[in-house]
Design a protein around this motif. Structure first.
Motif, PDB file in Angstrom:
ATOM      1  N   THR A 121       0.843  -1.190   0.000  1.00 13.63           N
ATOM      2  CA  THR A 121       0.000   0.000   0.000  1.00 13.63           C
ATOM      3  C   THR A 121       0.878   1.239   0.000  1.00 13.63           C
ATOM      4  N   LEU A 122       0.544   2.216  -0.830  1.00 11.48           N
ATOM      5  CA  LEU A 122       1.234   3.503  -0.838  1.00 11.48           C
ATOM      6  C   LEU A 122       0.644   4.370   0.266  1.00 11.48           C
ATOM      7  N   LEU A 123       1.525   4.972   1.071  1.00  6.82           N
ATOM      8  CA  LEU A 123       1.096   5.735   2.235  1.00  6.82           C
ATOM      9  C   LEU A 123       1.584   7.177   2.146  1.00  6.82           C
ATOM     10  N   HIS A 124       0.815   8.115   2.710  1.00  2.64           N
ATOM     11  CA  HIS A 124       1.275   9.496   2.833  1.00  2.64           C
ATOM     12  C   HIS A 124       2.402   9.571   3.851  1.00  2.64           C
ATOM     13  N   ASP A 125       3.323  10.496   3.616  1.00  2.99           N
ATOM     14  CA  ASP A 125       4.431  10.708   4.553  1.00  2.99           C
ATOM     15  C   ASP A 125       4.545  12.200   4.827  1.00  2.99           C
ATOM     16  N   ALA A 126       4.664  12.576   6.105  1.00  3.22           N
ATOM     17  CA  ALA A 126       4.740  13.990   6.484  1.00  3.22           C
ATOM     18  C   ALA A 126       6.044  14.640   6.042  1.00  3.22           C
ATOM     19  N   ARG A 127       7.040  13.865   5.782  1.00  2.14           N
ATOM     20  CA  ARG A 127       8.334  14.412   5.377  1.00  2.14           C
ATOM     21  C   ARG A 127       8.303  14.794   3.897  1.00  2.14           C
ATOM     22  N   PRO A 128       8.928  15.921   3.535  1.00  6.26           N
ATOM     23  CA  PRO A 128       8.902  16.348   2.127  1.00  6.26           C
ATOM     24  C   PRO A 128       9.722  15.434   1.235  1.00  6.26           C
ATOM     25  N   ASP A 129       9.321  15.348  -0.020  1.00  5.29           N
ATOM     26  CA  ASP A 129      10.048  14.578  -1.042  1.00  5.29           C
ATOM     27  C   ASP A 129      10.271  13.135  -0.600  1.00  5.29           C
ATOM     28  N   THR A 130       9.255  12.562   0.006  1.00  9.10           N
ATOM     29  CA  THR A 130       9.373  11.186   0.514  1.00  9.10           C
ATOM     30  C   THR A 130       8.183  10.365   0.035  1.00  9.10           C
ATOM     31  N   ARG A 131       8.476   9.221  -0.500  1.00  4.86           N
ATOM     32  CA  ARG A 131       7.437   8.281  -0.940  1.00  4.86           C
ATOM     33  C   ARG A 131       7.515   7.045  -0.042  1.00  4.86           C
ATOM     34  N   THR A 132       6.418   6.727   0.629  1.00  2.00           N
ATOM     35  CA  THR A 132       6.416   5.632   1.611  1.00  2.00           C
ATOM     36  C   THR A 132       5.385   4.582   1.213  1.00  2.00           C
ATOM     37  N   HIS A 133       5.762   3.329   1.410  1.00  2.00           N
ATOM     38  CA  HIS A 133       4.841   2.229   1.094  1.00  2.00           C
ATOM     39  C   HIS A 133       5.100   1.062   2.027  1.00  2.00           C
ATOM     40  N   THR A 134       4.139   0.160   2.068  1.00  2.59           N
ATOM     41  CA  THR A 134       4.341  -1.126   2.739  1.00  2.59           C
ATOM     42  C   THR A 134       4.416  -2.213   1.678  1.00  2.59           C
ATOM     43  N   GLN A 135       5.091  -3.297   2.013  1.00  2.63           N
ATOM     44  CA  GLN A 135       5.094  -4.462   1.122  1.00  2.63           C
ATOM     45  C   GLN A 135       5.045  -5.724   1.969  1.00  2.63           C
ATOM     46  N   ARG A 136       4.324  -6.713   1.452  1.00  2.09           N
ATOM     47  CA  ARG A 136       4.198  -7.986   2.151  1.00  2.09           C
ATOM     48  C   ARG A 136       5.236  -8.960   1.631  1.00  2.09           C
ATOM     49  N   GLU A 137       5.819  -9.734   2.564  1.00  4.16           N
ATOM     50  CA  GLU A 137       6.844 -10.713   2.226  1.00  4.16           C
ATOM     51  C   GLU A 137       6.508 -12.047   2.890  1.00  4.16           C
ATOM     52  N   PRO A 138       6.956 -13.159   2.326  1.00  3.75           N
ATOM     53  CA  PRO A 138       6.749 -14.459   2.985  1.00  3.75           C
ATOM     54  C   PRO A 138       7.522 -14.539   4.288  1.00  3.75           C
ATOM     55  N   ILE A 139       7.037 -15.360   5.223  1.00  5.04           N
ATOM     56  CA  ILE A 139       7.689 -15.429   6.536  1.00  5.04           C
ATOM     57  C   ILE A 139       8.732 -16.545   6.617  1.00  5.04           C
ATOM     58  N   GLY A 140       8.689 -17.559   5.716  1.00  5.02           N
ATOM     59  CA  GLY A 140       9.719 -18.587   5.763  1.00  5.02           C
ATOM     60  C   GLY A 140       9.198 -19.990   5.624  1.00  5.02           C
ATOM     61  N   VAL A 141       9.636 -20.882   6.515  1.00  5.67           N
ATOM     62  CA  VAL A 141       9.268 -22.294   6.495  1.00  5.67           C
ATOM     63  C   VAL A 141       8.117 -22.508   7.475  1.00  5.67           C
ATOM     64  N   ILE A 142       6.995 -23.009   6.972  1.00  8.50           N
ATOM     65  CA  ILE A 142       5.789 -23.181   7.783  1.00  8.50           C
ATOM     66  C   ILE A 142       5.467 -24.668   7.902  1.00  8.50           C
ATOM     67  N   LEU A 143       5.193 -25.094   9.129  1.00  5.39           N
ATOM     68  CA  LEU A 143       4.743 -26.465   9.376  1.00  5.39           C
ATOM     69  C   LEU A 143       3.226 -26.515   9.254  1.00  5.39           C
ATOM     70  N   VAL A 144       2.733 -27.429   8.440  1.00  2.00           N
ATOM     71  CA  VAL A 144       1.305 -27.617   8.207  1.00  2.00           C
ATOM     72  C   VAL A 144       0.897 -28.962   8.807  1.00  2.00           C
ATOM     73  N   VAL A 145       0.006 -28.933   9.782  1.00  4.87           N
ATOM     74  CA  VAL A 145      -0.479 -30.161  10.426  1.00  4.87           C
ATOM     75  C   VAL A 145      -1.976 -30.255  10.171  1.00  4.87           C
ATOM     76  N   SER A 146      -2.392 -31.282   9.432  1.00 12.05           N
ATOM     77  CA  SER A 146      -3.797 -31.362   9.025  1.00 12.05           C
ATOM     78  C   SER A 146      -4.471 -32.580   9.652  1.00 12.05           C
ATOM     79  N   PRO A 147      -5.803 -32.554   9.758  1.00  5.04           N
ATOM     80  CA  PRO A 147      -6.560 -33.604  10.441  1.00  5.04           C
ATOM     81  C   PRO A 147      -7.036 -34.693   9.488  1.00  5.04           C
TER      82      PRO A 147
END
Length: 482
Positions: A121-147
């Motif tokens: 998501t692109l976000l407003h930033d109070a600082r001048p000449d600044t472009r701020t955003h968030t980005q999602r990243e994978p967390i790593g190795v996930i254990l999946v236990v199913s029934p």
């Protein structure tokens, strides 16, 4: 009987030590054998997953989408074979198994499409000449236990979003029902999933539990199963920075108000309670009826239950399958015995069915209990089987109070023609899934899924809500001025 290999590091392997898989309709002969991996094999699985993650997290989301889409196509192409194995190891009807296979493919398709969407998501930033955003990243190795109760759709529900977002997985299917999950793994492998991104650990949990749960490379665990096991895992993770997503128990209630369409409500509740022999986390197990229609509705309910046809899942005429194994059968029978001992009255069904060849299977008659009070164990504790408890209340307020008088909060339904009562129920019922004139099960792939209280954790499954579990958020500020 056939020997079935498991997937480690992109290779299909065996170990020489085997575990038999049985059909709960007839336990006399196993239908397949799976490898019993050792603790060292589990550590190897994490080695592979660590290397696989390094590749997969840098793989284009469009390539990830291609793999998931192709795996969905392969599942549908193999649907008959896959469904036959779901029925053979779990017992559910072929119609239920085919539906499960098709829905597993839907999960792959949905998250393939979602992987193409924006990831920040692109976000407003109070600082001048600044472009701020968030980005999602994978967390790593996930254990999946199913029934064991949904041995294909649950792994698909868990694996599809975590793979779509670039994670790697070590997947532990239920020991009693591993064939279904291995079909999913084979579809992903054949679709071109890189080696090590998905590794399937088959084995005896007691022999590999420490290696499975304590590996330092685990960044998240997603688990569906009992509260006892889920809470054990949660305590084990207490001093580690490992995310835990738990879909746990339920004691789901359906409320029938006096203005409801009673025949329709009876048909819907029976389907919700006895599909898969009641072995669904969202199955209705409590029915709360306003007293003016209690007697009439109970008569309709019992008549509907008595139309169910008990039989093996492979028989197209079967509408009620066996329970998934002897331990499950014996537990449900013990729950029934305790309910009767505490004063509940059997209105239909009750007990095991051991006639003819059924003496060799896991059969429990579909049961409706009356004269149930709120202090009985059958009203408060999860009974994972074809058992429905019915209780009368005086009015809407008492009905909501009865729904919420539980440590669980997974699913609830109300049957009414009053739109005002329906909306009040939505607001006041303490459950994660609320249905109005619909069954408690049946939530599609794009609908967030998960319960409140002891039914789950803060991370939901399905829809885009699951991305909160499988990704982390990074905030970036870029100054572009002089």
């Amino acid at each position: 009987m056939r020997n079935v290999e498991t997937l480690l590091g992109g290779e299909w392997v065996t170990t020489g030590d085997w575990i038999d898989v049985h059909d709960p309709a007839d336990l006399r002969a196993p239908v397949a054998r799976i490898p019993a991996l050792s603790a060292k094999d589990v550590t190897r699985a994490y080695d592979h997953a660590e290397r696989g993650f390094a590749v997969w997290k840098r793989t284009s989301p469009f390539e990830r989408a291609r793999v998931l889409t192709e795996a969905a196509r392969l599942l549908r192409e193999r649907l008959g074979t896959v469904a036959a194995d779901v029925t053979a190891e779990n017992g559910k009807t072929l119609a239920e198994a085919r539906g499960e296979a098709g829905k597993a493919a839907d999960f792959l398709d949905y998250y393939a499409a979602l992987s193409r969407q924006g990831y920040g998501t692109l976000l407003h930033d109070a600082r001048p000449d600044t472009r701020t955003h968030t980005q999602r990243e994978p967390i790593g190795v996930i254990l999946v236990v199913s029934p064991w109760n949904d041995p294909l759709i649950t792994p698909a529900r868990k694996l599809a979003p975590l793979l779509a977002t670039g994670n790697a997985a070590v997947f532990k299917p239920a020991t009693d029902t591993p064939l279904s999950g291995l079909h999913l793994a084979r579809a992903l492998h054949d679709a071109g999933l890189p080696a090590g991104v998905l590794n399937v650990v088959t084995g005896r949990t007691r022999e590999i539990e420490e290696a499975l749960l304590d590996d330092p490379r685990i960044t998240g665990i997603t688990f569906t199963g009992s509260n006892e096991v889920g809470n054990t895992i949660r305590r084990r993770l207490a001093d580690r920075n490992v995310r835990f997503q738990g879909e746990l128990g339920g004691k789901n209630a359906s409320v029938v108000l006096k203005d409801a369409d009673l025949p329709s409500a009876a048909r819907t509740i029976v389907a919700a309670a006895f599909g898969q022999a009641g072995q669904r986390c969202t199955a209705t197990s409590r029915v709360i009826v306003e007293r003016p229609v209690h007697e009439e509705f109970t008569r309709l309910l019992v008549a509907e239950v008595e139309t169910l046809r008990l039989g093996p899942g492979s028989d197209p005429s079967t509408t009620l399958c066996p329970l998934a194994g002897p331990r499950q059968r014996d537990q449900v029978l013990a729950d029934l015995e305790r309910a009767v001992g505490e004063g509940a009255r059997v209105l239909t069904g009750g007990g095991a069915d051991t006639e003819g060849d059924r003496a060799h299977g896991c059969w429990v008659r579909p049961t409706v209990l009356g004269d149930v009070t709120p202090d009985m164990a059958v009203w408060r504790d999860e009974v994972f089987g074809p058992v429905l408890a019915v209780r009368a209340v005086e009015d809407f307020a008492q009905a909501v109070e009865a729904v919420n008088d539980s440590v669980y909060g997974l699913a609830a339904a109300v049957f009414t023609r009053d739109i005002g009562a329906a909306h009040r129920f939505v607001d006041e019922a303490e459950c994660g899934q609320i249905a109005v004139n619909h069954p408690t099960p049946g939530w599609d792939v794009h609908l967030p899924f998960g319960g409140f209280h002891d039914s789950g954790t803060g991370y939901k499954e399905q829809g885009d809500e699951v991305l909160r579990f499988s990704t982390r958020v990074k905030t970036v500020a870029v100054h572009f001025g002089a």
